[in-house]
Design a protein around this motif. Sequence first.
Motif, mmCIF file in Angstrom:
data_model
loop_
_atom_site.group_PDB
_atom_site.id
_atom_site.type_symbol
_atom_site.label_atom_id
_atom_site.label_comp_id
_atom_site.label_asym_id
_atom_site.label_seq_id
_atom_site.Cartn_x
_atom_site.Cartn_y
_atom_site.Cartn_z
ATOM 1 N N GLU A 29 0.728 -1.204 -0.092
ATOM 2 C CA GLU A 29 0.042 0.108 0.116
ATOM 3 C C GLU A 29 0.838 1.247 0.026
ATOM 4 O O GLU A 29 0.473 2.398 -0.570
ATOM 5 C CB GLU A 29 -0.949 -0.017 1.344
ATOM 6 N N LEU A 32 1.332 2.482 -3.457
ATOM 7 C CA LEU A 32 0.310 3.256 -4.138
ATOM 8 C C LEU A 32 0.379 4.673 -3.419
ATOM 9 O O LEU A 32 0.014 5.443 -4.170
ATOM 10 C CB LEU A 32 -0.817 2.631 -3.789
ATOM 11 N N ALA A 33 0.538 4.805 -2.127
ATOM 12 C CA ALA A 33 0.416 6.074 -1.539
ATOM 13 C C ALA A 33 1.510 6.835 -2.061
ATOM 14 O O ALA A 33 1.358 8.319 -2.212
ATOM 15 C CB ALA A 33 0.453 5.916 0.054
ATOM 16 N N ASP A 36 2.552 9.635 -7.672
ATOM 17 C CA ASP A 36 2.006 11.029 -7.770
ATOM 18 C C ASP A 36 1.675 10.994 -9.392
ATOM 19 O O ASP A 36 2.550 11.237 -10.247
ATOM 20 C CB ASP A 36 3.272 11.827 -7.774
ATOM 21 N N ALA A 185 -4.277 8.314 -12.276
ATOM 22 C CA ALA A 185 -4.718 8.157 -10.937
ATOM 23 C C ALA A 185 -5.968 7.436 -10.808
ATOM 24 O O ALA A 185 -6.152 6.593 -9.714
ATOM 25 C CB ALA A 185 -5.375 9.799 -10.461
ATOM 26 N N ALA A 186 -6.720 7.152 -11.781
ATOM 27 C CA ALA A 186 -7.998 6.168 -11.712
ATOM 28 C C ALA A 186 -7.200 4.753 -11.966
ATOM 29 O O ALA A 186 -7.760 3.891 -11.100
ATOM 30 C CB ALA A 186 -8.719 6.331 -12.972
ATOM 31 N N CYS A 187 -6.022 4.671 -12.625
ATOM 32 C CA CYS A 187 -5.413 3.375 -12.531
ATOM 33 C C CYS A 187 -5.029 2.928 -11.071
ATOM 34 O O CYS A 187 -5.054 1.871 -10.834
ATOM 35 C CB CYS A 187 -4.497 3.146 -13.679
ATOM 36 N N VAL A 188 -4.329 3.799 -10.562
ATOM 37 C CA VAL A 188 -3.777 3.651 -9.248
ATOM 38 C C VAL A 188 -4.819 3.344 -8.295
ATOM 39 O O VAL A 188 -4.662 2.526 -7.390
ATOM 40 C CB VAL A 188 -2.938 4.967 -8.818
ATOM 41 N N ASP A 189 -6.040 3.941 -8.509
ATOM 42 C CA ASP A 189 -6.859 3.641 -7.474
ATOM 43 C C ASP A 189 -7.490 2.295 -7.657
ATOM 44 O O ASP A 189 -7.884 1.574 -6.782
ATOM 45 C CB ASP A 189 -8.132 4.850 -7.693
ATOM 46 N N ARG A 190 -7.315 1.845 -8.668
ATOM 47 C CA ARG A 190 -7.874 0.390 -8.950
ATOM 48 C C ARG A 190 -7.006 -0.704 -8.493
ATOM 49 O O ARG A 190 -7.165 -1.813 -8.174
ATOM 50 C CB ARG A 190 -8.078 0.278 -10.380
ATOM 51 N N ARG A 192 -5.755 -0.727 -5.468
ATOM 52 C CA ARG A 192 -6.090 -1.061 -4.302
ATOM 53 C C ARG A 192 -6.665 -2.622 -4.272
ATOM 54 O O ARG A 192 -6.693 -3.128 -3.170
ATOM 55 C CB ARG A 192 -7.193 -0.090 -3.598
#
Length: 221
Positions: A29, A32-33, A36, A185-190, A192
């Motif tokens: 995680e 992911l954090a 940027d 950003a949408a790809c990074v969110d997925r 998770r």
Amino acid sequence: MAPYGPHPRLRGRARAAPGAHSLLFPVAEDLLAQADPLTLAARPRDLALGYVGNQYDRDEPFDRFFAPAADRVEHLVAGKWTKTGHWPHVRFVGRIPFEAAAGVYGRSLATVLMLPERYSAVGQMTQRIFEAVLAGCLPLAPADIRFADRFVPKELVVRSGSDVLERLSYLREIAGTEQHAALIAACVDRLRLFGLCKQVNTLESVLHGLLQATATERGAA
């Protein structure tokens, strides 16, 4: 790390198997954090299309999605590909050190998520997706991957080689913009979905259930 199996409770995204649980390749995680999207979108990329991985059982999606686009755009393929005569126009560079994969994806605007059919049928995604996304390389997912729209935004789901070219054209237009950053950003969110804590919690839950079932069976005996 290999996909989990063959126990039905540990089968990655199995087809409606009773009591099946999903386990995917884990990503920490904190990685992911740290991602940027604005910085990743601003990075100069000299390759439209890049891929790092081995040939194993990937000829069909490679032929359908990657190879047609590679005939028209700057690209690079790294990994163990031993039978490449069918694609003389593709630039294969052979194996590279593990740490060099981020460099390839860091130069690439996009990649294609190519899975062996047995993975695609059950939605067992490999670590290629987060290796690419964390370097700002957008993953294009063939529509025949089960649950493709859970792994990538719908804008990145493709159905043919011409679709790949169309998406690449669009991505070139928005490269470096806020739109590009929002897509990263949408790809990074997925990603998770692949979070290490989520995978550990699922595994612990499954093992706890197995231990309870074993204790019950022994008590009944």
